[in-house]
Design a protein around this motif. Structure first.
Motif, PDB file in Angstrom:
ATOM      1  N   ARG A 116     -24.082  -7.779  15.065  1.00  0.00           N
ATOM      2  CA  ARG A 116     -23.145  -9.152  14.046  1.00  0.00           C
ATOM      3  C   ARG A 116     -24.168 -10.467  14.740  1.00  0.00           C
ATOM      4  O   ARG A 116     -24.577 -10.083  16.504  1.00  0.00           O
ATOM      5  CB  ARG A 116     -21.455  -9.430  13.951  1.00  0.00           C
ATOM      6  CG  ARG A 116     -21.617 -11.048  13.545  1.00  0.00           C
ATOM      7  CD  ARG A 116     -19.577 -10.926  12.928  1.00  0.00           C
ATOM      8  NE  ARG A 116     -19.576 -12.449  13.535  1.00  0.00           N
ATOM      9  CZ  ARG A 116     -17.711 -12.387  13.535  1.00  0.00           C
ATOM     10  NH1 ARG A 116     -17.258 -11.481  13.685  1.00  0.00           N
ATOM     11  NH2 ARG A 116     -17.798 -13.305  14.015  1.00  0.00           N
ATOM     12  N   VAL A 118     -23.935 -13.666  16.007  1.00  0.00           N
ATOM     13  CA  VAL A 118     -22.964 -15.368  16.585  1.00  0.00           C
ATOM     14  C   VAL A 118     -23.692 -16.288  16.463  1.00  0.00           C
ATOM     15  O   VAL A 118     -24.315 -16.748  17.912  1.00  0.00           O
ATOM     16  CB  VAL A 118     -21.541 -14.806  18.098  1.00  0.00           C
ATOM     17  CG1 VAL A 118     -21.248 -16.124  18.120  1.00  0.00           C
ATOM     18  CG2 VAL A 118     -21.712 -13.272  17.456  1.00  0.00           C
ATOM     19  N   VAL A 133     -24.662  -9.911  18.577  1.00  0.00           N
ATOM     20  CA  VAL A 133     -22.928  -9.245  19.603  1.00  0.00           C
ATOM     21  C   VAL A 133     -22.852  -7.376  19.302  1.00  0.00           C
ATOM     22  O   VAL A 133     -23.525  -7.776  17.164  1.00  0.00           O
ATOM     23  CB  VAL A 133     -22.038  -9.737  19.516  1.00  0.00           C
ATOM     24  CG1 VAL A 133     -22.372 -10.909  20.231  1.00  0.00           C
ATOM     25  CG2 VAL A 133     -21.520  -9.798  18.276  1.00  0.00           C
ATOM     26  N   GLU A 135     -19.956  -5.360  16.746  1.00  0.00           N
ATOM     27  CA  GLU A 135     -18.918  -5.567  16.651  1.00  0.00           C
ATOM     28  C   GLU A 135     -18.285  -4.235  15.950  1.00  0.00           C
ATOM     29  O   GLU A 135     -18.809  -3.468  15.441  1.00  0.00           O
ATOM     30  CB  GLU A 135     -19.056  -6.713  15.213  1.00  0.00           C
ATOM     31  CG  GLU A 135     -17.540  -7.261  14.286  1.00  0.00           C
ATOM     32  CD  GLU A 135     -17.898  -7.429  12.958  1.00  0.00           C
ATOM     33  OE1 GLU A 135     -18.335  -8.798  13.208  1.00  0.00           O
ATOM     34  OE2 GLU A 135     -17.903  -7.019  11.990  1.00  0.00           O
ATOM     35  N   ASN A 193     -11.298  -7.295  14.923  1.00  0.00           N
ATOM     36  CA  ASN A 193     -12.025  -6.051  15.002  1.00  0.00           C
ATOM     37  C   ASN A 193     -12.636  -6.863  16.433  1.00  0.00           C
ATOM     38  O   ASN A 193     -11.506  -7.522  16.934  1.00  0.00           O
ATOM     39  CB  ASN A 193     -13.477  -6.292  14.281  1.00  0.00           C
ATOM     40  CG  ASN A 193     -13.113  -8.240  14.369  1.00  0.00           C
ATOM     41  OD1 ASN A 193     -13.971  -8.561  14.786  1.00  0.00           O
ATOM     42  ND2 ASN A 193     -13.668  -8.756  13.151  1.00  0.00           N
ATOM     43  N   LEU A 195     -15.243  -7.706  19.123  1.00  0.00           N
ATOM     44  CA  LEU A 195     -16.673  -7.729  19.765  1.00  0.00           C
ATOM     45  C   LEU A 195     -17.520  -7.941  21.343  1.00  0.00           C
ATOM     46  O   LEU A 195     -16.602  -8.120  22.125  1.00  0.00           O
ATOM     47  CB  LEU A 195     -17.333  -9.537  19.475  1.00  0.00           C
ATOM     48  CG  LEU A 195     -17.181 -10.301  18.110  1.00  0.00           C
ATOM     49  CD1 LEU A 195     -17.201 -11.577  18.030  1.00  0.00           C
ATOM     50  CD2 LEU A 195     -17.452  -9.170  16.870  1.00  0.00           C
TER      51      LEU A 195
END
Length: 200
Positions: A116, A118, A133, A135, A193, A195
């Motif tokens: 994902r 960020v 990152v 996830e 979740n 990260l």
């Protein structure tokens, strides 16, 4: 490299099927959108019937154990087999945090793993970070079947028998303080979740 599959077949399905893999050129590739990720379900059974690395002693008096014997029961209690041990050392000169005697069955459905980007949020730090990152999407339910573990601190990562002499395979200087023990049997619902941010 991404491929597309071409299939030619008749409506009556009387003709044989043919498929050919073809590489996409840059122009065709730029028109595609996709999302990657992994959806996992599974069951972990950890030392449910005791481990193989240690023999179960006849008594629960550590001073009578051989070098390859270990019990995770409290002193004077019934003798029990030990489970998995995980140890983490936060500083090079510090002590160890341990999850000890991990046993039981842990099953889950819907653990996801994806990347994902960020580039916003986090109090303005996301725009500065602007990187991918990992996830980990937590599963909706985790089912525990006679699962247990103990959290503690120790002066060594590996378990040692401090009741035996060094000559018998023990380590009298070994110390571990158990903070709490947990036994879980049932279903836990969780959301959210985790990260994992890369560092240089």
């Amino acid at each position: 490299m991404i491929y597309k599959v071409l299939c030619a077949c008749s409506l009556a399905f009387t003709s044989p099927l043919y498929a050919e893999m073809q590489a996409l050129d840059d122009a065709a590739l730029s028109q595609l959108n996709g999302q990657g990720g992994v959806f996992l379900s599974g069951e972990l059974s950890i030392n449910r019937d005791g481990g193989v690395l240690w023999n179960t002693p006849v008594s629960n008096n550590p001073r009578t154990w051989a070098a390859n014997e270990r019990s995770c029961a409290a002193a004077g209690a019934a003798v029990s087999d030990c489970g998995l041990r995980l140890a983490v050392r936060a500083e090079a000169s510090g002590g160890w945090y341990v999850l000890d005697n991990i046993k039981g069955v842990f099953s889950f459905e819907g653990l996801t793993l994806r990347t994902r980007t960020v580039n916003s949020g986090f109090g303005g730090d996301g725009a500065i970070f602007n990187q991918d990152v990992l996830e980990f999407g937590l599963p909706n339910e985790i089912v525990f079947d006679d699962a247990n573990f103990t959290f503690g601190v120790a002066n060594q990562g590996g378990w040692r028998n401090n009741a035996l002499s060094t000559a018998r395979g023990g380590d009298p200087s070994y110390q571990q303080t158990n903070i709490f023990s947990v036994t879980i049997d049932g279903t836990t619902r969780i959301q959210g979740n985790v990260l994992v941010f890369p560092t240089n």
